[in-house]
Design a protein around this motif. Structure first.
Motif, PDB file in Angstrom:
ATOM      1  N   VAL A  40       0.049   8.579   2.509  1.00 36.08           N
ATOM      2  CA  VAL A  40       0.132   7.943   1.590  1.00 36.08           C
ATOM      3  C   VAL A  40      -0.801   6.224   1.675  1.00 36.08           C
ATOM      4  O   VAL A  40      -1.633   6.516   0.549  1.00 36.08           O
ATOM      5  CB  VAL A  40       1.692   7.429   1.044  1.00 36.08           C
ATOM      6  N   ALA A  41      -1.252   5.532   2.087  1.00 36.20           N
ATOM      7  CA  ALA A  41      -1.805   4.808   2.519  1.00 36.20           C
ATOM      8  C   ALA A  41      -3.306   4.967   2.426  1.00 36.20           C
ATOM      9  O   ALA A  41      -4.234   3.793   2.221  1.00 36.20           O
ATOM     10  CB  ALA A  41      -0.924   3.731   3.723  1.00 36.20           C
ATOM     11  N   THR A  42      -3.433   5.169   3.339  1.00 37.54           N
ATOM     12  CA  THR A  42      -4.726   6.013   3.598  1.00 37.54           C
ATOM     13  C   THR A  42      -5.741   6.714   1.890  1.00 37.54           C
ATOM     14  O   THR A  42      -7.422   6.084   2.287  1.00 37.54           O
ATOM     15  CB  THR A  42      -5.191   6.817   4.728  1.00 37.54           C
ATOM     16  N   ALA A  43      -5.115   7.248   1.497  1.00 38.42           N
ATOM     17  CA  ALA A  43      -5.627   7.880   0.571  1.00 38.42           C
ATOM     18  C   ALA A  43      -5.695   7.065  -0.765  1.00 38.42           C
ATOM     19  O   ALA A  43      -6.712   6.952  -1.157  1.00 38.42           O
ATOM     20  CB  ALA A  43      -4.137   9.400  -0.081  1.00 38.42           C
TER      21      ALA A  43
ATOM     22  N   THR B  99       0.409  -1.141  -0.247  1.00 36.10           N
ATOM     23  CA  THR B  99       0.310   0.017  -0.285  1.00 36.10           C
ATOM     24  C   THR B  99       0.845   1.266   0.068  1.00 36.10           C
ATOM     25  O   THR B  99       0.569   2.688   0.355  1.00 36.10           O
ATOM     26  CB  THR B  99      -0.781  -0.130   1.486  1.00 36.10           C
ATOM     27  N   TYR B 100       1.868   1.326  -0.385  1.00 36.09           N
ATOM     28  CA  TYR B 100       2.543   2.593  -1.114  1.00 36.09           C
ATOM     29  C   TYR B 100       2.439   2.253  -2.506  1.00 36.09           C
ATOM     30  O   TYR B 100       3.587   2.654  -3.607  1.00 36.09           O
ATOM     31  CB  TYR B 100       3.764   2.408  -0.539  1.00 36.09           C
TER      32      TYR B 100
ATOM     33  N   LYS C  44       7.381   8.220  12.295  1.00 37.46           N
ATOM     34  CA  LYS C  44       8.543   8.029  13.055  1.00 37.46           C
ATOM     35  C   LYS C  44       9.141   6.355  12.528  1.00 37.46           C
ATOM     36  O   LYS C  44      10.170   5.898  12.304  1.00 37.46           O
ATOM     37  CB  LYS C  44       8.958   8.226  14.025  1.00 37.46           C
ATOM     38  N   LEU C  45       8.211   5.513  12.890  1.00 33.85           N
ATOM     39  CA  LEU C  45       7.947   4.253  12.384  1.00 33.85           C
ATOM     40  C   LEU C  45       8.118   3.346  10.950  1.00 33.85           C
ATOM     41  O   LEU C  45       9.046   2.956  11.151  1.00 33.85           O
ATOM     42  CB  LEU C  45       6.729   3.524  12.935  1.00 33.85           C
ATOM     43  N   SER C  46       7.292   4.135  10.066  1.00 37.11           N
ATOM     44  CA  SER C  46       7.888   3.935   9.072  1.00 37.11           C
ATOM     45  C   SER C  46       9.012   3.991   8.162  1.00 37.11           C
ATOM     46  O   SER C  46       9.361   3.932   6.933  1.00 37.11           O
ATOM     47  CB  SER C  46       6.389   4.663   8.094  1.00 37.11           C
ATOM     48  N   LYS C  47       8.719   5.449   8.343  1.00 38.29           N
ATOM     49  CA  LYS C  47      10.817   6.226   7.999  1.00 38.29           C
ATOM     50  C   LYS C  47      11.684   4.863   8.387  1.00 38.29           C
ATOM     51  O   LYS C  47      11.940   4.589   8.116  1.00 38.29           O
ATOM     52  CB  LYS C  47      10.394   7.405   8.566  1.00 38.29           C
TER      53      LYS C  47
ATOM     54  N   LEU D 295      -1.927  -2.147   5.918  1.00 40.15           N
ATOM     55  CA  LEU D 295      -2.166  -1.092   6.524  1.00 40.15           C
ATOM     56  C   LEU D 295      -0.838  -0.973   7.568  1.00 40.15           C
ATOM     57  O   LEU D 295      -1.529  -1.321   8.755  1.00 40.15           O
ATOM     58  CB  LEU D 295      -3.616  -0.370   7.378  1.00 40.15           C
ATOM     59  N   LYS D 296       0.438  -0.585   7.797  1.00 45.43           N
ATOM     60  CA  LYS D 296       1.213  -1.121   8.172  1.00 45.43           C
ATOM     61  C   LYS D 296       1.961  -0.536   9.221  1.00 45.43           C
ATOM     62  O   LYS D 296       2.236  -0.731  10.261  1.00 45.43           O
ATOM     63  CB  LYS D 296       2.390  -1.367   6.918  1.00 45.43           C
ATOM     64  N   TYR D 297       1.229   1.216   9.079  1.00 43.89           N
ATOM     65  CA  TYR D 297       1.405   1.767  10.372  1.00 43.89           C
ATOM     66  C   TYR D 297       0.527   3.021  10.164  1.00 43.89           C
ATOM     67  O   TYR D 297       0.220   3.470   9.643  1.00 43.89           O
ATOM     68  CB  TYR D 297       3.291   2.828   9.823  1.00 43.89           C
TER      69      TYR D 297
END
Ligand code: SF4
Length: 206
Positions: A175-178, A134-135, A161-164, A155-157
């Protein structure tokens, strides 16, 4: 050739077509032609996807996220797999359908958008499942409208801070929610057939 802007990495490079070209590669480290690591019937997806005969999974090599915890490291980081032409990719779908696959399940297809679109020019007789980290860019997803019946997004994060830190993508949640909103706009509420198999809709893995 247009520079690659398929996913939110927006690499903007003249991405090579085939690994034989030895041209430019972006974050995903893969050419435009699809590389496939494995294709087979998969019985351990959600029951409404795998059913009794299995989901026809096609595992694409490479990834546009490179999460540090990836369970498919050899495929996503080491890019193990074989380059296929579009007719060869389509023939894989047909083979899986002949073997009884309830659907064709494209695993980590994001960076191969052009090949996926070409391979689905003729509709398949079973639903197409788009199985993604989902990126995804909304503009790219819009091109899949009508070609994909089932979306299977992670939907991982929530935390940037963690996703980076773990997926090199500080903007992952936005990005993923859009992307998920676009997926839902395309499929609407889920639909099951009389046997409980998913015909269309979206399942979010989180
Ligand atoms: S698909 Fe690959 S090359 Fe294209 S923008 Fe995404 S990461 Fe970069």
């Amino acid at each position: 050739m247009n520079n690659c802007m398929i996913c939110p990495r927006q690499c903007n490079i003249a991405r090579e077509n085939s690994s034989a070209d030895r041209g430019a590669l972006g974050f995903c480290q893969m050419p435009l032609l699809p590389h496939v690591a494995r294709a087979g019937l998969h019985f351990w997806e959600e029951p409404c996807i795998s059913g009794t005969r299995g989901s026809g999974t096609v595992f694409f090599s490479g990834c546009n996220l490179h999460c540090v915890f990836c369970q498919n490291y050899e495929i996503s980081y080491l890019n193990k797999g074989k380059e296929l032409s579009i007719p060869e990719l389509r023939a894989l779908y047909d083979k899986l359908i002949k073997e009884g696959a309830h659907n064709i399940n494209l695993v980590t297809p994001t960076h191969y958008l052009k090949a996926v679109l070409a391979s689905l020019e003729e509709p398949l007789p079973v639903p197409v499942v788009y199985n993604t980290g989902t990126y995804e860019s909304v503009a790219s997803l819009k091109q899949l409208k009508g070609k994909v019946q089932i979306y299977l997004p992670d939907l991982k994060y929530i935390s940037g801070k963690l996703s980076k830190r773990y997926s090199h993508a500080g903007d992952y949640f936005a990005v993923a929610t859009a992307a998920i909103k676009e997926m839902y706009a395309q499929t609407g509420p889920y639909v099951l057939d009389e046997a409980g198999m998913m015909k269309s809709g979206i399942i979010i893995r989180h």
